[in-house]
Scaffold this motif. Structure first.
Motif, PDB file in Angstrom:
ATOM      1  N   GLN A  49      31.656  46.987  32.260  1.00 34.89           N
ATOM      2  CA  GLN A  49      30.340  47.178  31.651  1.00 34.89           C
ATOM      3  C   GLN A  49      29.389  47.966  32.542  1.00 34.89           C
ATOM      4  OE1 GLN A  49      29.818  42.843  30.841  1.00 34.89           O
ATOM      5  NE2 GLN A  49      28.483  43.667  29.256  1.00 34.89           N
ATOM      6  N   ASN A  50      29.520  47.759  33.849  1.00 34.43           N
ATOM      7  CA  ASN A  50      28.573  48.351  34.770  1.00 34.43           C
ATOM      8  C   ASN A  50      29.297  48.797  36.039  1.00 34.43           C
ATOM      9  OD1 ASN A  50      26.516  49.032  36.497  1.00 34.43           O
ATOM     10  ND2 ASN A  50      25.295  47.201  36.125  1.00 34.43           N
ATOM     11  N   PRO A  51      29.710  50.065  36.116  1.00 34.29           N
ATOM     12  CA  PRO A  51      30.441  50.542  37.291  1.00 34.29           C
ATOM     13  C   PRO A  51      29.688  50.350  38.611  1.00 34.29           C
ATOM     14  CG  PRO A  51      30.680  52.090  35.499  1.00 34.29           C
ATOM     15  CD  PRO A  51      29.653  51.075  35.057  1.00 34.29           C
ATOM     16  N   ALA A  52      28.385  50.139  38.564  1.00 37.03           N
ATOM     17  CA  ALA A  52      27.641  49.858  39.797  1.00 37.03           C
ATOM     18  C   ALA A  52      28.103  48.543  40.425  1.00 37.03           C
ATOM     19  CB  ALA A  52      26.136  49.813  39.519  1.00 37.03           C
ATOM     20  N   TRP A  53      28.748  47.693  39.639  1.00 40.80           N
ATOM     21  CA  TRP A  53      29.275  46.418  40.165  1.00 40.80           C
ATOM     22  C   TRP A  53      30.679  46.556  40.729  1.00 40.80           C
ATOM     23  CZ3 TRP A  53      28.031  43.069  35.251  1.00 40.80           C
ATOM     24  CH2 TRP A  53      26.646  42.938  35.121  1.00 40.80           C
ATOM     25  N   ASN A  54      31.272  47.757  40.690  1.00 44.47           N
ATOM     26  CA  ASN A  54      32.593  47.956  41.284  1.00 44.47           C
ATOM     27  C   ASN A  54      32.509  47.692  42.783  1.00 44.47           C
ATOM     28  OD1 ASN A  54      33.488  48.731  38.768  1.00 44.47           O
ATOM     29  ND2 ASN A  54      33.768  50.886  39.308  1.00 44.47           N
ATOM     30  N   LEU A  55      33.506  46.990  43.305  1.00 47.09           N
ATOM     31  CA  LEU A  55      33.533  46.639  44.724  1.00 47.09           C
ATOM     32  C   LEU A  55      34.916  46.961  45.263  1.00 47.09           C
ATOM     33  CD1 LEU A  55      31.730  43.207  44.301  1.00 47.09           C
ATOM     34  CD2 LEU A  55      30.707  45.347  45.109  1.00 47.09           C
ATOM     35  N   SER A  56      34.975  47.393  46.527  1.00 46.99           N
ATOM     36  CA  SER A  56      36.242  47.916  47.022  1.00 46.99           C
ATOM     37  C   SER A  56      37.009  46.989  47.953  1.00 46.99           C
ATOM     38  CB  SER A  56      36.016  49.258  47.715  1.00 46.99           C
ATOM     39  OG  SER A  56      35.143  49.103  48.800  1.00 46.99           O
ATOM     40  N   ASN A  57      36.434  45.848  48.387  1.00 43.85           N
ATOM     41  CA  ASN A  57      37.179  44.962  49.279  1.00 43.85           C
ATOM     42  C   ASN A  57      36.569  43.553  49.301  1.00 43.85           C
ATOM     43  OD1 ASN A  57      35.008  44.899  51.288  1.00 43.85           O
ATOM     44  ND2 ASN A  57      35.654  46.971  51.807  1.00 43.85           N
ATOM     45  N   ARG A  58      37.268  42.646  49.969  1.00 39.76           N
ATOM     46  CA  ARG A  58      36.837  41.244  50.021  1.00 39.76           C
ATOM     47  C   ARG A  58      35.436  41.098  50.611  1.00 39.76           C
ATOM     48  NH1 ARG A  58      40.617  37.444  53.371  1.00 39.76           N
ATOM     49  NH2 ARG A  58      39.738  38.640  55.083  1.00 39.76           N
ATOM     50  N   ALA A  59      35.121  41.831  51.660  1.00 46.49           N
ATOM     51  CA  ALA A  59      33.803  41.710  52.282  1.00 46.49           C
ATOM     52  C   ALA A  59      32.691  42.052  51.280  1.00 46.49           C
ATOM     53  CB  ALA A  59      33.708  42.605  53.518  1.00 46.49           C
ATOM     54  N   GLU A  60      32.885  43.116  50.506  1.00 43.19           N
ATOM     55  CA  GLU A  60      31.881  43.485  49.500  1.00 43.19           C
ATOM     56  C   GLU A  60      31.779  42.427  48.398  1.00 43.19           C
ATOM     57  OE1 GLU A  60      32.603  47.404  47.961  1.00 43.19           O
ATOM     58  OE2 GLU A  60      32.264  48.357  49.906  1.00 43.19           O
ATOM     59  N   ILE A  61      32.912  41.865  47.985  1.00 50.95           N
ATOM     60  CA  ILE A  61      32.889  40.817  46.957  1.00 50.95           C
ATOM     61  C   ILE A  61      32.126  39.606  47.478  1.00 50.95           C
ATOM     62  CG2 ILE A  61      34.322  39.151  45.697  1.00 50.95           C
ATOM     63  CD1 ILE A  61      36.436  41.426  45.459  1.00 50.95           C
ATOM     64  N   MET A  62      32.404  39.201  48.706  1.00 54.09           N
ATOM     65  CA  MET A  62      31.717  38.030  49.268  1.00 54.09           C
ATOM     66  C   MET A  62      30.215  38.294  49.402  1.00 54.09           C
ATOM     67  SD  MET A  62      33.983  35.767  49.353  1.00 54.09           S
ATOM     68  CE  MET A  62      32.919  34.542  50.090  1.00 54.09           C
ATOM     69  N   GLN A  63      29.824  39.493  49.830  1.00 52.51           N
ATOM     70  CA  GLN A  63      28.392  39.828  49.913  1.00 52.51           C
ATOM     71  C   GLN A  63      27.745  39.760  48.544  1.00 52.51           C
ATOM     72  OE1 GLN A  63      28.328  43.698  51.720  1.00 52.51           O
ATOM     73  NE2 GLN A  63      28.624  42.908  53.792  1.00 52.51           N
ATOM     74  N   ARG A 138      52.062  33.621  50.243  1.00 53.24           N
ATOM     75  CA  ARG A 138      51.237  32.892  49.271  1.00 53.24           C
ATOM     76  C   ARG A 138      50.582  33.872  48.315  1.00 53.24           C
ATOM     77  NH1 ARG A 138      45.729  32.171  50.558  1.00 53.24           N
ATOM     78  NH2 ARG A 138      45.150  33.492  52.286  1.00 53.24           N
ATOM     79  N   TRP A 139      50.173  33.358  47.159  1.00 48.62           N
ATOM     80  CA  TRP A 139      49.533  34.183  46.139  1.00 48.62           C
ATOM     81  C   TRP A 139      48.039  34.264  46.424  1.00 48.62           C
ATOM     82  CZ3 TRP A 139      52.081  37.060  42.710  1.00 48.62           C
ATOM     83  CH2 TRP A 139      53.431  36.769  42.511  1.00 48.62           C
ATOM     84  N   VAL A 140      47.515  35.504  46.515  1.00 50.78           N
ATOM     85  CA  VAL A 140      46.086  35.733  46.730  1.00 50.78           C
ATOM     86  C   VAL A 140      45.576  36.714  45.681  1.00 50.78           C
ATOM     87  CG1 VAL A 140      46.081  35.227  49.220  1.00 50.78           C
ATOM     88  CG2 VAL A 140      46.529  37.564  48.437  1.00 50.78           C
ATOM     89  N   GLN A 141      44.299  36.607  45.384  1.00 54.69           N
ATOM     90  CA  GLN A 141      43.696  37.522  44.413  1.00 54.69           C
ATOM     91  C   GLN A 141      43.626  38.925  45.006  1.00 54.69           C
ATOM     92  OE1 GLN A 141      39.946  35.956  42.977  1.00 54.69           O
ATOM     93  NE2 GLN A 141      40.796  33.882  42.969  1.00 54.69           N
ATOM     94  N   CYS A 142      44.007  39.913  44.182  1.00 54.18           N
ATOM     95  CA  CYS A 142      43.984  41.294  44.666  1.00 54.18           C
ATOM     96  C   CYS A 142      43.121  42.209  43.796  1.00 54.18           C
ATOM     97  CB  CYS A 142      45.387  41.850  44.804  1.00 54.18           C
ATOM     98  SG  CYS A 142      46.348  41.845  43.285  1.00 54.18           S
ATOM     99  N   LEU A 143      42.765  41.761  42.587  1.00 54.34           N
ATOM    100  CA  LEU A 143      41.893  42.560  41.734  1.00 54.34           C
ATOM    101  C   LEU A 143      41.174  41.654  40.750  1.00 54.34           C
ATOM    102  CD1 LEU A 143      40.904  45.390  40.716  1.00 54.34           C
ATOM    103  CD2 LEU A 143      42.750  45.246  39.033  1.00 54.34           C
TER     104      LEU A 143
END
Length: 171
Positions: A49-63, A138-143
């Motif tokens: 819906q909003n490409p401005a919310w695209n994030l490229s790695n775990r650090a950005e997701i956590m922030q 182990r299984w981890v989230q990747c996307l």
């Protein structure tokens, strides 16, 4: 590196559900490393819906989670809403962007459709296709393929088993 031996999505579903619910319950600001442990360092987010919310790695997701107050919001969703999960259909997997589809095949990704709903508080629905891959055994989230954030009426149909909360407003 070849993908791990193939396992059917149905066989993995209980493992991925348990992992996701543990990830979700850790989102209360008290233990951020517990949340991070569920995400690959290269985990990314696509926001349709909003490409401005695209994030490229775990650090950005956590922030983004911390900054947006998503931890507190999800605690409220769990208290009064519901979480539905099911394995992705082949048609849903095919909606990944070309480069991601190739990576998914190469790395042996498995996916689930997750719907978070907070009907009693705000009427908000969040629809995400989550993908996992095996890393270090182990299984981890990747996307996180974020498909919809908004009113329930516009966010599509129910997706399957309610794993937390109640279905369709049932008490």
């Amino acid at each position: 590196m070849p993908p791990p031996p193939s396992t059917s999505s149905e066989d993995l579903l209980p493992t991925l559900k348990a992992s996701y619910l543990t990830y979700l319950s850790a989102q209360d600001y008290s233990d951020i490393p517990s949340v991070e442990a569920h995400l690959s360092p290269s985990c990314s987010q696509i926001a349709r819906q909003n490409p401005a919310w695209n994030l490229s790695n775990r650090a950005e997701i956590m922030q983004a989670l911390t900054r947006s107050g998503a931890f507190a919001a999800r605690t409220a969703e769990r208290a009064r809403g519901k979480v539905e999960m099911r394995a992705l259909t082949p048609e849903e997997r095919a909606t990944l962007p070309e480069g991601e589809r190739e990576r998914a095949e190469r790395e042996g990704w498995e996916g689930m459709r997750v719907v978070l709903e907070d009907a009693e508080l705000t009427g908000r629905r969040v629809v995400v296709n989550y993908y996992w891959r095996r890393e270090e055994g182990r299984w981890v989230q990747c996307l996180h393929d974020l498909l919809w954030v908004g009113p329930r009426a516009e966010g599509g149909e129910d997706v399957g088993e309610v794993v937390f909360g109640r279905k369709g407003g049932e008490e």
